[in-house]
Design an enzyme around this catalytic site. Structure first.
Site, PDB file in Angstrom:
ATOM      1  CB  SER A 264      20.257  33.432  41.412  1.00 33.61           C
ATOM      2  OG  SER A 264      19.062  32.983  41.439  1.00 33.61           O
ATOM      3  CE  LYS A 265      25.005  27.533  40.821  1.00 34.74           C
ATOM      4  NZ  LYS A 265      25.810  26.140  41.356  1.00 34.74           N
TER       5      LYS A 265
END
Ligand code: GLU
Length: 510
Positions: A264-265
């Site tokens: 994920s970011k």
């Protein structure tokens, strides 16, 4: 007739392009090149609520940095311009109308409250809370309201949406190049919104219409879009385009290094590697996330690394230039399983590509940093430093970080070495070595090494025991590049000064 291969990368500008998105773009690009086809960049910005300023420029800049070129798209135009969906707005309505006219779609006027109420009721009776063949008959839409009432509501500009009318029980099958046959029942799907009365299509309608109009032959995109694919297949069918429907290829997810979950970011900066190609400052929060470019990764290394995240070549070679990839890439060798991000592999690739880079080029890149640190070294000297240090580092900038002593004399000496190896006899040996250095006819690594060894023999000392003290005296460090080459580079005068100082400063262990 075989259709010309045409693929597209179709990002929504809702934030910085994730490295997984870059991989999707890369695979599309490689596939187009491999097949002598076209690669398009289309911006899917129909959801204005999620629009983030700067996100589109960021994509274009990422492509430029990586050398990914496209044949048609935003910024360069092409035969199907415009390539930004918000500018194509007038195109979509006719297709929504066509679907309604053919009874494949319907108007729905339900308010948010009514929709919530329906969902709550269905959930309470343990039914899937979907707007579908069953529940739609209890709602306010053109299937339940009279024709007159529908027309009246439309004439009064009442807000509406157009929903796809899915059959209650039907099997949707399609072939995915990576996953094989995918079979979904319409009973599991819902009547997705295709169009809204604000005049904007949703992703599903705009995506299918544009892929059709732009003559896309293969839809290569992330696995997260697999659930939308059956709906898209139905849209192709209902719009009468099934014979030119693109082939689908859903790429595996990029997973965290340990493999537990999607990368994920948030992960990157926590786990010590960037998840964005370029540094990104969130315009809303001001939060800065690191980028591959700013971290010192080389574009060719990033391309090679990404190509291996979910794909493998036909043999066990690992180094692939982008041209090699054009020749070797096939979708058939893309894996179904999620691809674990591997930081060590990313570093390894960068190391390999750094070794291939020209020393003069790296030196030119480092010169401003050297000057900024207040060192007076010139380009020729830095080039030699690069030659000496390159093999020891993964990033060009590490040459300066790890090789400070090639620009300034050490002020501290590695204690691990001085506390164990700076024995009686060591300073005396080094002092004698200075005498030898002075007498050398040519100050070169090979001469420096020979005289060091000869002196050790002369004084009946073990040269192996003296090497590290010499290194520490000159660099302050326990490890580094080949020592005599380092002495040659630093020059006689500097080495003389450094050894004399060390002899004076370092305390002999008893
Ligand atoms: N706009 C979608 C995205 O943001 C495109 C998905 C597709 O390629 O169909 O990824």
């Amino acid at each position: 007739m075989e259709r010309r291969v045409r693929v597209r990368f179709a990002p929504s500008p809702t934030g910085a392009l994730h490295i997984g998105g870059v991989r999707t773009a890369l695979y599309n690009y490689l596939f187009a090149k491999k097949n002598g086809g076209d690669f398009l960049l289309r911006i899917e910005d129909t959801d204005q609520n999620r629009f983030v300023p700067g996100a589109e420029d960021y994509i274009v800049e990422t492509f430029k940095w990586l050398g990914i070129t496209y044949d048609e798209g935003v910024g360069i135009g092409g035969p199907h311009a415009p390539y930004r969906q918000s500018e194509r707005q007038p195109i979509y309505k006719q297709y929504a109308d066509q679907l309604i006219a053919n009874d494949f779609a319907y108007y729905a006027f339900d308010t948010t409250e009514e929709l919530n109420e329906m969902r709550t009721k269905l959930e309470a009776s343990k039914m899937p809370s979907k707007y579908d063949a069953a529940s739609r008959m209890t709602m306010k839409n053109s299937l339940t309201l009279s024709k007159d009432e529908v027309n009246e509501r439309l004439a009064n500009n009442e807000p509406y949406v157009i929903r796809l009318k899915l059959p209650r029980k039907e099997e949707v099958r399609f072939h995915d190049i990576i996953r094989g046959w995918v079979v979904v029942q319409t009973a599991q799907m819902d009547d997705k919104v295709l169009y809204k009365s604000d005049g904007m299509p949703t992703y599903h309608l705009a995506n299918v219409v544009d892929d059709y109009l732009m003559k896309i032959t293969h839809v290569i995109r992330g696995e997260e879009w697999l659930p939308s694919a059956p709906l898209h297949v139905m849209l192709y069918r209902y719009l009468g385009w099934e014979d030119v429907m693109p082939q689908f290829a859903h790429l595996p997810l990029l997973l965290k290094p340990e493999g537990n979950g999607k990368l994920s970011k948030r992960d990157g900066d926590k786990l010590g590697f960037p998840v964005f190609p370029l540094e990104w400052k969130d315009p809303a929060t001001g939060e800065v996330s690191s980028g591959y470019r700013e971290s010192g990764y080389l574009p060719a290394a990033v391309i090679n690394m990404l190509s291996f995240l979910g794909w493998h070549p036909s043999d066990n070679r690992e180094m692939f230039s982008v041209e090699d990839l054009f020749a070797e890439f096939t979708l058939e060798r893309v894996s179904k399983n999620g691809a674990k991000f591997d930081l060590n592999k990313a570093l390894w690739f960068n190391h390999q590509y750094l070794q291939l880079q020209n020393n003069a080029e790296i030196a030119t890149e480092l010169l401003p940093k050297v000057t900024a640190k207040g060192y007076s070294a010139d380009l020729a000297y830095i080039e030699k430093v690069v030659g000496l240090m390159k093999e020891k580092v993964n990033f060009a900038k590490e040459i300066l970080e790890k090789g400070t002593y090639l620009f300034e004399a050490p002020t501290n000496y590695d204690e691990g070495v001085t506390s164990k190896k700076w024995k009686r006899g060591v300073p005396e040996f080094l002092a004698a070595y200075l005498g030898k250095i002075n007498a050398l006819s040519s100050y070169e690594a090979i001469e420096l090494e020979n005289s060091f060894k000869n002196l050790a023999i002369e004084l009946a000392q073990n040269p192996g025991q003296l090497m590290q003290p010499l290194r520490v005296a000159v660099s302050g460090e326990a490890g580094g590049p080949p020592i005599f080459e380092m002495l040659e580079l630093l020059g006689k005068e500097e080495v003389y000064k450094r050894i004399s100082k060390a002899v004076e400063k370092i305390t002999v262990i008893s």
